[in-house]
Design a protein around this motif. Structure first.
Motif, PDB file in Angstrom:
ATOM      1  N   TRP A  64     -11.269  -2.576   8.151  1.00  0.00           N
ATOM      2  CA  TRP A  64     -11.854  -1.237   8.105  1.00  0.00           C
ATOM      3  C   TRP A  64     -12.498  -0.912   6.760  1.00  0.00           C
ATOM      4  CZ3 TRP A  64      -6.877  -2.690   8.792  1.00  0.00           C
ATOM      5  CH2 TRP A  64      -5.966  -2.399   7.786  1.00  0.00           C
ATOM      6  N   ALA A 105      -1.909  -8.483   8.386  1.00  0.00           N
ATOM      7  CA  ALA A 105      -2.869  -7.738   9.224  1.00  0.00           C
ATOM      8  C   ALA A 105      -4.273  -7.898   8.649  1.00  0.00           C
ATOM      9  CB  ALA A 105      -2.484  -6.253   9.246  1.00  0.00           C
ATOM     10  N   HIS A 160      -1.527  -6.872   4.267  1.00  0.00           N
ATOM     11  CA  HIS A 160      -2.872  -7.076   4.788  1.00  0.00           C
ATOM     12  C   HIS A 160      -3.339  -8.418   4.248  1.00  0.00           C
ATOM     13  CE1 HIS A 160      -2.848  -2.511   4.896  1.00  0.00           C
ATOM     14  NE2 HIS A 160      -2.941  -2.905   6.156  1.00  0.00           N
ATOM     15  N   TRP A 202      -3.954  -3.366  13.629  1.00  0.00           N
ATOM     16  CA  TRP A 202      -4.233  -1.933  13.676  1.00  0.00           C
ATOM     17  C   TRP A 202      -5.737  -1.865  13.949  1.00  0.00           C
ATOM     18  CZ3 TRP A 202      -6.177   1.360   9.243  1.00  0.00           C
ATOM     19  CH2 TRP A 202      -6.433   2.668   9.708  1.00  0.00           C
ATOM     20  N   ASP A 226      -3.318  11.918   9.297  1.00  0.00           N
ATOM     21  CA  ASP A 226      -2.181  10.985   9.296  1.00  0.00           C
ATOM     22  C   ASP A 226      -1.397  11.146   7.996  1.00  0.00           C
ATOM     23  OD1 ASP A 226      -0.526   8.864   9.707  1.00  0.00           O
ATOM     24  OD2 ASP A 226      -2.104   7.364   9.871  1.00  0.00           O
ATOM     25  N   HIS A 271       1.896   7.864  14.520  1.00  0.00           N
ATOM     26  CA  HIS A 271       0.799   7.605  15.453  1.00  0.00           C
ATOM     27  C   HIS A 271       1.159   8.089  16.853  1.00  0.00           C
ATOM     28  CE1 HIS A 271      -0.868   4.082  12.798  1.00  0.00           C
ATOM     29  NE2 HIS A 271      -0.751   5.210  12.139  1.00  0.00           N
ATOM     30  N   GLU A 320       4.267   3.045  15.205  1.00  0.00           N
ATOM     31  CA  GLU A 320       4.418   3.932  14.051  1.00  0.00           C
ATOM     32  C   GLU A 320       4.733   5.334  14.565  1.00  0.00           C
ATOM     33  OE1 GLU A 320       1.825   3.645  10.664  1.00  0.00           O
ATOM     34  OE2 GLU A 320       1.833   5.814  10.392  1.00  0.00           O
ATOM     35  N   ASP A 333       6.383   3.032   6.831  1.00  0.00           N
ATOM     36  CA  ASP A 333       4.989   3.213   6.403  1.00  0.00           C
ATOM     37  C   ASP A 333       4.885   4.644   5.897  1.00  0.00           C
ATOM     38  OD1 ASP A 333       2.373   2.656   5.888  1.00  0.00           O
ATOM     39  OD2 ASP A 333       1.739   2.362   7.957  1.00  0.00           O
ATOM     40  N   TRP A 350       0.821  -1.219   0.000  1.00  0.00           N
ATOM     41  CA  TRP A 350       0.000   0.000   0.000  1.00  0.00           C
ATOM     42  C   TRP A 350       0.854   1.269   0.000  1.00  0.00           C
ATOM     43  CZ3 TRP A 350       0.555  -3.182   4.292  1.00  0.00           C
ATOM     44  CH2 TRP A 350       1.125  -2.609   5.422  1.00  0.00           C
ATOM     45  N   GLU A 369      -0.770  -2.364  16.787  1.00  0.00           N
ATOM     46  CA  GLU A 369      -0.272  -1.065  16.297  1.00  0.00           C
ATOM     47  C   GLU A 369      -1.197   0.034  16.807  1.00  0.00           C
ATOM     48  OE1 GLU A 369       0.296  -0.753  12.040  1.00  0.00           O
ATOM     49  OE2 GLU A 369       0.610   1.398  12.146  1.00  0.00           O
ATOM     50  N   LYS A 376      -2.925   3.628  17.695  1.00  0.00           N
ATOM     51  CA  LYS A 376      -3.125   4.929  17.038  1.00  0.00           C
ATOM     52  C   LYS A 376      -4.240   5.637  17.796  1.00  0.00           C
ATOM     53  CE  LYS A 376      -4.034   6.961  12.527  1.00  0.00           C
ATOM     54  NZ  LYS A 376      -4.539   6.731  11.163  1.00  0.00           N
ATOM     55  N   HIS A 425       6.942   1.155  12.362  1.00  0.00           N
ATOM     56  CA  HIS A 425       6.550   1.810  11.118  1.00  0.00           C
ATOM     57  C   HIS A 425       7.135   3.204  11.181  1.00  0.00           C
ATOM     58  CE1 HIS A 425       2.907  -0.585   9.399  1.00  0.00           C
ATOM     59  NE2 HIS A 425       4.073  -1.079   9.077  1.00  0.00           N
TER      60      HIS A 425
HETATM   61  C1  XUL Z   1      -2.881   3.065   9.432  1.00  0.00           C
HETATM   62  C2  XUL Z   1      -1.695   2.267   9.301  1.00  0.00           C
HETATM   63  C3  XUL Z   1      -1.828   0.964   8.590  1.00  0.00           C
HETATM   64  C4  XUL Z   1      -1.259  -0.163   9.360  1.00  0.00           C
HETATM   65  C5  XUL Z   1      -1.401  -1.523   8.770  1.00  0.00           C
HETATM   66  O1  XUL Z   1      -2.665   4.339   9.895  1.00  0.00           O
HETATM   67  O2  XUL Z   1      -0.642   2.680   9.709  1.00  0.00           O
HETATM   68  O3  XUL Z   1      -1.149   1.059   7.398  1.00  0.00           O
HETATM   69  O4  XUL Z   1       0.104   0.054   9.470  1.00  0.00           O
HETATM   70  O5  XUL Z   1      -2.699  -1.920   8.717  1.00  0.00           O
END
Ligand code: XUL
Ligand code: MN
Length: 346
Positions: free
Chosen positions: A93, A89, A51, A136, A250, A215, A212, A285, A14, A176, A178, A240
């Motif tokens: 969502w 993962a 994912h 996440w 974000d 986050h 991350e 990320d 992604w 993870e 956030k 991340h």
């Molecule tokens: C969302 C995020 C996702 C997770 C993986 O903010 O960071 O990319 O890292 O699902």
């Protein structure tokens, strides 16, 4: 003294995107998902973060056999490309059944969907030879506080962790955290929350965190301290690395691009703890800027990796005895002067 860590890097498909954001659609030609894997090695990456539907697209509509056959194909493809799957993962969502969260939804049938999807994610991870599941907890939270019983929600999250640990005796779960987005407030906003859940679970050694940078910054916290907290408990499954310019959406900016000293301190804490010595990856990320033309756009990945390695050099070339001396003298003015000059190459 331990030899210096030779870092291994990872990212998820992604991170090569077409530039869509909440205010506008794609701005770059699509680059085929299956062709992304050939880009990893030339860019200096050997770990792939997935994912569940990055491994098996459309998995909700497939039979268990079809799902596992596709996963076996991906396992062979990774071996051919010399790549390692770092984690899988569950993408909880996207589906309409998770609009109000999965594990913490007030609807029993939505919770059942989330659990079913999570089991599939674990089975996919095992089928591609990967033991780590990243959670996440995107929509596990509320838009208004009165919407859910938060105490019950935290109990449900713990029950889910225990059920996952029972479903597979070997997997690790990396939470993870956030603080917000896409919900107004998320239930596991910091690594402290994640690690409390880990210790309350039926097998604390198999529940860790993934931090991350952005986050942590969105929670108003320093990512290096968050990492140090997880490392002190031997609970940093992965990172991340990226950056964030203040309390906005974000952003997933390049590592070190907005807060260079904050980035340096993340590198410092990872180096001091020997992170990576047991094969942990440096995960990135990062999102390409929407303004960037071309397809595929990958410079942000190569650049973030380079910034990380340059900061590792900065850490390793720092005069550690001076740092000790200034700490002992409690002369933090001198310590800061030395550090900033060192970062500036003065
Ligand atoms: C969302 C995020 C996702 C997770 C993986 O903010 O960071 O990319 O890292 O699902
Ligand atoms: Mn992330």
């Amino acid at each position: 003294m331990n030899p210096p860590v030779d870092y291994k890097f990872s990212f998820g498909p992604w991170n090569i995107s077409e530039g869509a954001d909440p205010f506008g659609p794609e701005v770059r030609p699509a680059f085929p998902h299956e062709e992304k894997f050939a880009l990893y090695r030339p860019l200096g990456f050997e770990g792939v973060q997935f994912h569940d539907d990055d491994v098996v697209p459309g998995l909700d509509d497939l039979s268990p056999d079809q799902m596992l056959n596709k996963a076996a194909e991906v396992k062979a493809m990774l071996a051919n490309q010399g790549l390692t799957p770092e984690f899988v993962a569950p993408r909880l969502w996207f589906d309409p059944r998770t609009v109000d969260g999965g594990y913490t939804s007030n609807s029993a049938s939505d919770r059942a969907y989330a659990w079913d999807r999570t089991k599939k994610c674990i089975d996919i991870a095992r089928a591609i030879g990967c033991k780590a599941i990243v959670l996440w907890l995107s929509r596990e939270g509320t838009y208004i506080r009165e919407a859910k019983d938060a105490r019950l929600a935290y109990q449900r999250l713990l029950e889910t962790l225990d059920a996952m640990l029972s479903h597979d005796a070997e997997i690790e779960i990396w939470i993870e955290p956030k603080p917000n987005e896409p919900t107004d407030q998320a239930y596991v906003p910091t690594i402290g929350h994640a690690i409390a859940l880990a210790y309350a679970s039926k097998d604390p050694t198999r529940v860790k965190g993934l931090i991350e940078s952005a986050h942590a910054l969105l929670a108003g916290l320093d990512p290096s301290d968050e990492m140090a907290f997880a490392l002190a408990h031997d609970k940093l499954g992965s990172v991340h690395l990226n950056d964030q310019n203040g309390l906005k959406y974000d952003q997933d900016k390049n590592f070190g691009a907005a807060n260079l000293r904050v980035a340096f301190n993340q590198v410092r804490v990872l180096e001091e703890a020997g992170y990576g010595r047991r094969g942990e990856f440096i995960g990135l990320d990062v999102k390409a800027m929407r303004t960037q033309a071309g397809s595929p756009v990958t410079a942000h990945l190569a650049n973030s990796r380079e910034f990380f390695l340059l900061l590792v050099e900065k850490y390793r070339s720092m005069d550690a005895s001076l740092v000790t001396q200034y700490r002992e003298a409690r002369d933090y003015e001198a310590l800061e002067h030395y550090l900033v000059r060192h970062l500036l190459g003065a």
